[in-house]
Write a protein that holds these residues in place. Structure first.
Motif, PDB file in Angstrom:
ATOM      1  N   VAL A 196       0.844  -1.203   0.000  1.00 38.44           N
ATOM      2  CA  VAL A 196       0.000   0.000   0.000  1.00 38.44           C
ATOM      3  C   VAL A 196       0.880   1.254   0.000  1.00 38.44           C
ATOM      4  CG1 VAL A 196      -1.672   1.349   1.337  1.00 38.44           C
ATOM      5  CG2 VAL A 196      -1.979  -1.132   1.093  1.00 38.44           C
ATOM      6  N   ALA A 197       1.928   1.258   0.820  1.00 40.77           N
ATOM      7  CA  ALA A 197       2.805   2.430   0.933  1.00 40.77           C
ATOM      8  C   ALA A 197       3.558   2.730  -0.361  1.00 40.77           C
ATOM      9  CB  ALA A 197       3.791   2.217   2.080  1.00 40.77           C
ATOM     10  N   GLN A 198       3.753   1.713  -1.206  1.00 40.83           N
ATOM     11  CA  GLN A 198       4.495   1.891  -2.458  1.00 40.83           C
ATOM     12  C   GLN A 198       3.584   2.117  -3.664  1.00 40.83           C
ATOM     13  OE1 GLN A 198       6.701  -1.775  -2.575  1.00 40.83           O
ATOM     14  NE2 GLN A 198       8.341  -1.008  -1.245  1.00 40.83           N
ATOM     15  N   ALA A 199       2.266   2.076  -3.472  1.00 41.79           N
ATOM     16  CA  ALA A 199       1.330   2.065  -4.595  1.00 41.79           C
ATOM     17  C   ALA A 199       1.139   3.436  -5.228  1.00 41.79           C
ATOM     18  CB  ALA A 199      -0.015   1.523  -4.131  1.00 41.79           C
ATOM     19  N   ASP A 200       0.888   3.408  -6.531  1.00 41.61           N
ATOM     20  CA  ASP A 200       0.440   4.603  -7.256  1.00 41.61           C
ATOM     21  C   ASP A 200      -1.081   4.695  -7.241  1.00 41.61           C
ATOM     22  OD1 ASP A 200       3.099   5.286  -8.172  1.00 41.61           O
ATOM     23  OD2 ASP A 200       2.923   3.629  -9.598  1.00 41.61           O
ATOM     24  N   VAL A 201      -1.735   3.538  -7.195  1.00 41.63           N
ATOM     25  CA  VAL A 201      -3.195   3.469  -7.179  1.00 41.63           C
ATOM     26  C   VAL A 201      -3.603   2.465  -6.103  1.00 41.63           C
ATOM     27  CG1 VAL A 201      -5.283   2.878  -8.486  1.00 41.63           C
ATOM     28  CG2 VAL A 201      -3.356   3.969  -9.651  1.00 41.63           C
ATOM     29  N   VAL A 202      -4.520   2.871  -5.225  1.00 42.57           N
ATOM     30  CA  VAL A 202      -5.076   1.968  -4.210  1.00 42.57           C
ATOM     31  C   VAL A 202      -6.586   1.938  -4.418  1.00 42.57           C
ATOM     32  CG1 VAL A 202      -5.350   1.459  -1.757  1.00 42.57           C
ATOM     33  CG2 VAL A 202      -3.239   2.548  -2.579  1.00 42.57           C
ATOM     34  N   VAL A 250      -9.986   1.160   6.207  1.00 45.80           N
ATOM     35  CA  VAL A 250      -9.075   0.425   7.076  1.00 45.80           C
ATOM     36  C   VAL A 250      -7.628   0.854   6.843  1.00 45.80           C
ATOM     37  CG1 VAL A 250      -8.179  -1.871   7.664  1.00 45.80           C
ATOM     38  CG2 VAL A 250     -10.632  -1.566   7.237  1.00 45.80           C
ATOM     39  N   VAL A 251      -7.261   1.068   5.574  1.00 45.46           N
ATOM     40  CA  VAL A 251      -5.853   1.343   5.230  1.00 45.46           C
ATOM     41  C   VAL A 251      -5.588   2.807   4.897  1.00 45.46           C
ATOM     42  CG1 VAL A 251      -5.518  -1.011   4.384  1.00 45.46           C
ATOM     43  CG2 VAL A 251      -6.194   0.781   2.769  1.00 45.46           C
ATOM     44  N   ARG A 252      -6.608   3.652   4.987  1.00 46.00           N
ATOM     45  CA  ARG A 252      -6.472   5.036   4.515  1.00 46.00           C
ATOM     46  C   ARG A 252      -5.288   5.768   5.147  1.00 46.00           C
ATOM     47  NH1 ARG A 252      -9.800   8.053   1.566  1.00 46.00           N
ATOM     48  NH2 ARG A 252     -11.570   6.646   1.867  1.00 46.00           N
ATOM     49  N   SER A 253      -5.006   5.499   6.410  1.00 46.81           N
ATOM     50  CA  SER A 253      -3.949   6.239   7.110  1.00 46.81           C
ATOM     51  C   SER A 253      -2.556   5.920   6.577  1.00 46.81           C
ATOM     52  CB  SER A 253      -4.002   5.937   8.612  1.00 46.81           C
ATOM     53  OG  SER A 253      -3.726   4.565   8.864  1.00 46.81           O
ATOM     54  N   ILE A 254      -2.396   4.819   5.821  1.00 45.51           N
ATOM     55  CA  ILE A 254      -1.068   4.474   5.298  1.00 45.51           C
ATOM     56  C   ILE A 254      -0.987   4.628   3.780  1.00 45.51           C
ATOM     57  CG2 ILE A 254      -0.559   2.927   7.228  1.00 45.51           C
ATOM     58  CD1 ILE A 254      -1.109   0.572   5.323  1.00 45.51           C
ATOM     59  N   ILE A 255      -2.065   5.120   3.164  1.00 50.29           N
ATOM     60  CA  ILE A 255      -2.011   5.374   1.721  1.00 50.29           C
ATOM     61  C   ILE A 255      -1.183   6.639   1.480  1.00 50.29           C
ATOM     62  CG2 ILE A 255      -3.355   5.947  -0.343  1.00 50.29           C
ATOM     63  CD1 ILE A 255      -5.692   4.398   0.867  1.00 50.29           C
ATOM     64  N   PRO A 256      -0.172   6.585   0.621  1.00 55.85           N
ATOM     65  CA  PRO A 256       0.644   7.791   0.386  1.00 55.85           C
ATOM     66  C   PRO A 256      -0.171   8.907  -0.249  1.00 55.85           C
ATOM     67  CG  PRO A 256       1.224   6.029  -1.158  1.00 55.85           C
ATOM     68  CD  PRO A 256       0.282   5.420  -0.159  1.00 55.85           C
ATOM     69  N   ALA A 257       0.182  10.129   0.070  1.00 47.05           N
ATOM     70  CA  ALA A 257      -0.569  11.291  -0.418  1.00 47.05           C
ATOM     71  C   ALA A 257      -0.572  11.367  -1.943  1.00 47.05           C
ATOM     72  CB  ALA A 257       0.022  12.571   0.172  1.00 47.05           C
ATOM     73  N   ARG A 258       0.503  10.880  -2.568  1.00 44.72           N
ATOM     74  CA  ARG A 258       0.606  10.952  -4.028  1.00 44.72           C
ATOM     75  C   ARG A 258      -0.268   9.921  -4.743  1.00 44.72           C
ATOM     76  NH1 ARG A 258       3.024   6.454  -4.971  1.00 44.72           N
ATOM     77  NH2 ARG A 258       4.514   5.572  -3.495  1.00 44.72           N
ATOM     78  N   ALA A 259      -0.757   8.916  -4.009  1.00 40.08           N
ATOM     79  CA  ALA A 259      -1.489   7.818  -4.643  1.00 40.08           C
ATOM     80  C   ALA A 259      -2.912   8.233  -5.012  1.00 40.08           C
ATOM     81  CB  ALA A 259      -1.528   6.607  -3.717  1.00 40.08           C
ATOM     82  N   GLU A 260      -3.382   7.681  -6.115  1.00 36.35           N
ATOM     83  CA  GLU A 260      -4.784   7.845  -6.501  1.00 36.35           C
ATOM     84  C   GLU A 260      -5.598   6.779  -5.775  1.00 36.35           C
ATOM     85  OE1 GLU A 260      -7.683   7.383 -10.444  1.00 36.35           O
ATOM     86  OE2 GLU A 260      -5.508   7.115 -10.621  1.00 36.35           O
ATOM     87  N   VAL A 294      -9.136   4.795  -5.696  1.00 38.87           N
ATOM     88  CA  VAL A 294     -10.299   4.447  -6.512  1.00 38.87           C
ATOM     89  C   VAL A 294     -11.291   3.717  -5.624  1.00 38.87           C
ATOM     90  CG1 VAL A 294     -11.147   3.192  -8.530  1.00 38.87           C
ATOM     91  CG2 VAL A 294      -8.873   4.269  -8.589  1.00 38.87           C
ATOM     92  N   LEU A 295     -12.407   4.380  -5.325  1.00 32.81           N
ATOM     93  CA  LEU A 295     -13.448   3.787  -4.493  1.00 32.81           C
ATOM     94  C   LEU A 295     -14.502   3.133  -5.366  1.00 32.81           C
ATOM     95  CD1 LEU A 295     -13.951   6.709  -1.936  1.00 32.81           C
ATOM     96  CD2 LEU A 295     -12.604   4.637  -1.616  1.00 32.81           C
ATOM     97  N   MET A 296     -15.139   2.099  -4.831  1.00 33.05           N
ATOM     98  CA  MET A 296     -16.178   1.421  -5.611  1.00 33.05           C
ATOM     99  C   MET A 296     -17.213   0.814  -4.680  1.00 33.05           C
ATOM    100  SD  MET A 296     -13.877  -1.790  -6.936  1.00 33.05           S
ATOM    101  CE  MET A 296     -12.487  -0.691  -7.298  1.00 33.05           C
ATOM    102  N   ASN A 297     -18.327   0.409  -5.271  1.00 29.23           N
ATOM    103  CA  ASN A 297     -19.376  -0.292  -4.536  1.00 29.23           C
ATOM    104  C   ASN A 297     -19.897  -1.411  -5.420  1.00 29.23           C
ATOM    105  OD1 ASN A 297     -21.387   0.871  -6.326  1.00 29.23           O
ATOM    106  ND2 ASN A 297     -21.147   2.771  -5.159  1.00 29.23           N
ATOM    107  N   TYR A 298     -20.915  -2.130  -4.943  1.00 28.47           N
ATOM    108  CA  TYR A 298     -21.403  -3.272  -5.714  1.00 28.47           C
ATOM    109  C   TYR A 298     -21.942  -2.848  -7.076  1.00 28.47           C
ATOM    110  CZ  TYR A 298     -20.875  -6.179  -1.579  1.00 28.47           C
ATOM    111  OH  TYR A 298     -20.348  -6.859  -0.519  1.00 28.47           O
ATOM    112  N   GLY A 299     -22.481  -1.626  -7.162  1.00 31.09           N
ATOM    113  CA  GLY A 299     -23.079  -1.195  -8.414  1.00 31.09           C
ATOM    114  C   GLY A 299     -22.079  -0.781  -9.480  1.00 31.09           C
ATOM    115  N   ASP A 300     -20.927  -0.205  -9.058  1.00 28.84           N
ATOM    116  CA  ASP A 300     -19.996   0.329 -10.068  1.00 28.84           C
ATOM    117  C   ASP A 300     -18.649  -0.393 -10.089  1.00 28.84           C
ATOM    118  OD1 ASP A 300     -18.652   1.220  -7.810  1.00 28.84           O
ATOM    119  OD2 ASP A 300     -18.825   3.348  -8.273  1.00 28.84           O
ATOM    120  N   GLN A 301     -18.529  -1.528  -9.414  1.00 22.30           N
ATOM    121  CA  GLN A 301     -17.228  -2.178  -9.279  1.00 22.30           C
ATOM    122  C   GLN A 301     -16.624  -2.594 -10.620  1.00 22.30           C
ATOM    123  OE1 GLN A 301     -17.311  -6.148  -7.362  1.00 22.30           O
ATOM    124  NE2 GLN A 301     -19.537  -5.956  -7.366  1.00 22.30           N
TER     125      GLN A 301
END
Length: 231
Positions: A23-29, A38-48, A50-57
């Motif tokens: 997660v810390a090395q990712a460009d996209v999470v 759950v992992v938001r606090s360790i996502i790097p600021a530069r990373a994009e 992408v949120l989704m739900n059952y309808g748009d996954q």
């Protein structure tokens, strides 16, 4: 690079070191809202993100796959362990990418439950209804598991109102198919979070409502004897 990781049952402390590193090395999470939280606090600021739900996954995973094919480091985050209730989601990721992807196992709610309730996986069968498609084969399997005098750890189906199969529905189905009402039952909610637990028997469970964040243990009528010493 695209990797699917299990984020654990909800507390960041149960994320593996390898998962945290990815997660810390990712460009996209990418992932469902509750899992990304759950992992938001360790996502790097530069990373994009992408949120989704059952309808748009499907559409959102297509966007993640495009980023992957463009050379970005992509991580798709699953709740718990990928191979417990997330396998259909993994299939969607691979369909979007057009190839198999790397997976990093996580800690599942079933593992936490086994620890809390002190049950042995050798003597226990895991069944999940948290899936799309036909449930009847899995329901019949659960009946046979208990008839074979094994414990069962069960993940209910909370998110589809038309097909909801929660602990009370599970109990009613089992009783209707000849399972003894005397099986000891535990239902745990929000494991590793604001935990709550209920202890009773299968016959009482049909009257109880539980949240969508629940997991169920149905114990065998008789515990297996210890085998650490010769008979």
């Amino acid at each position: 690079m695209i990797v699917c990781i299990g984020a654990g049952p909800g507390d960041l402390g149960y994320l593996t070191q390898r998962g945290a590193q990815l997660v810390a090395q990712a460009d996209v999470v990418a992932g469902f809202d509750t899992v990304i939280d759950v992992v938001r606090s360790i996502i790097p600021a530069r990373a994009e993100v992408v949120l989704m739900n059952y309808g748009d996954q499907v559409a959102q995973l297509a966007a993640v796959a495009a980023a992957h094919h463009a050379g970005k480091r992509c991580v798709v985050v699953f709740m718990g362990d990928i191979h417990f209730s997330g396998f259909q989601y993994l299939e969607r990721v691979e369909r979007a990418c057009g190839h198999r992807v790397e997976t990093v196992a996580g800690i599942s709610a079933a593992q936490i439950l086994a620890s809390r309730a002190r049950v042995c996986f050798d003597e226990t069968t895991f069944v999940t209804f948290h899936r799309r498609g036909e449930l009847e084969p899995f329901k019949r399997h659960l009946v046979h598991v208990l008839a074979d005098q094994r414990n069962a750890i069960v993940i209910p189906l909370p998110w589809d109102a038309a097909r909801s199969f929660m602990p009370r529905h599970i109990a009613a189905y089992l009783l209707a198919h000849g399972t003894s009402a005397a099986h000891p039952v535990e239902v745990w909610e929000n494991l590793t979070g604001d935990e709550a637990e209920w202890h009773g028997v299968l016959g009482d469970c049909v009257e109880r409502d539980f949240s969508g964040m629940s997991i169920m243990l149905i114990r065998a009528l008789a515990a297996m004897p210890s085998q650490i010493e010769a008979a």
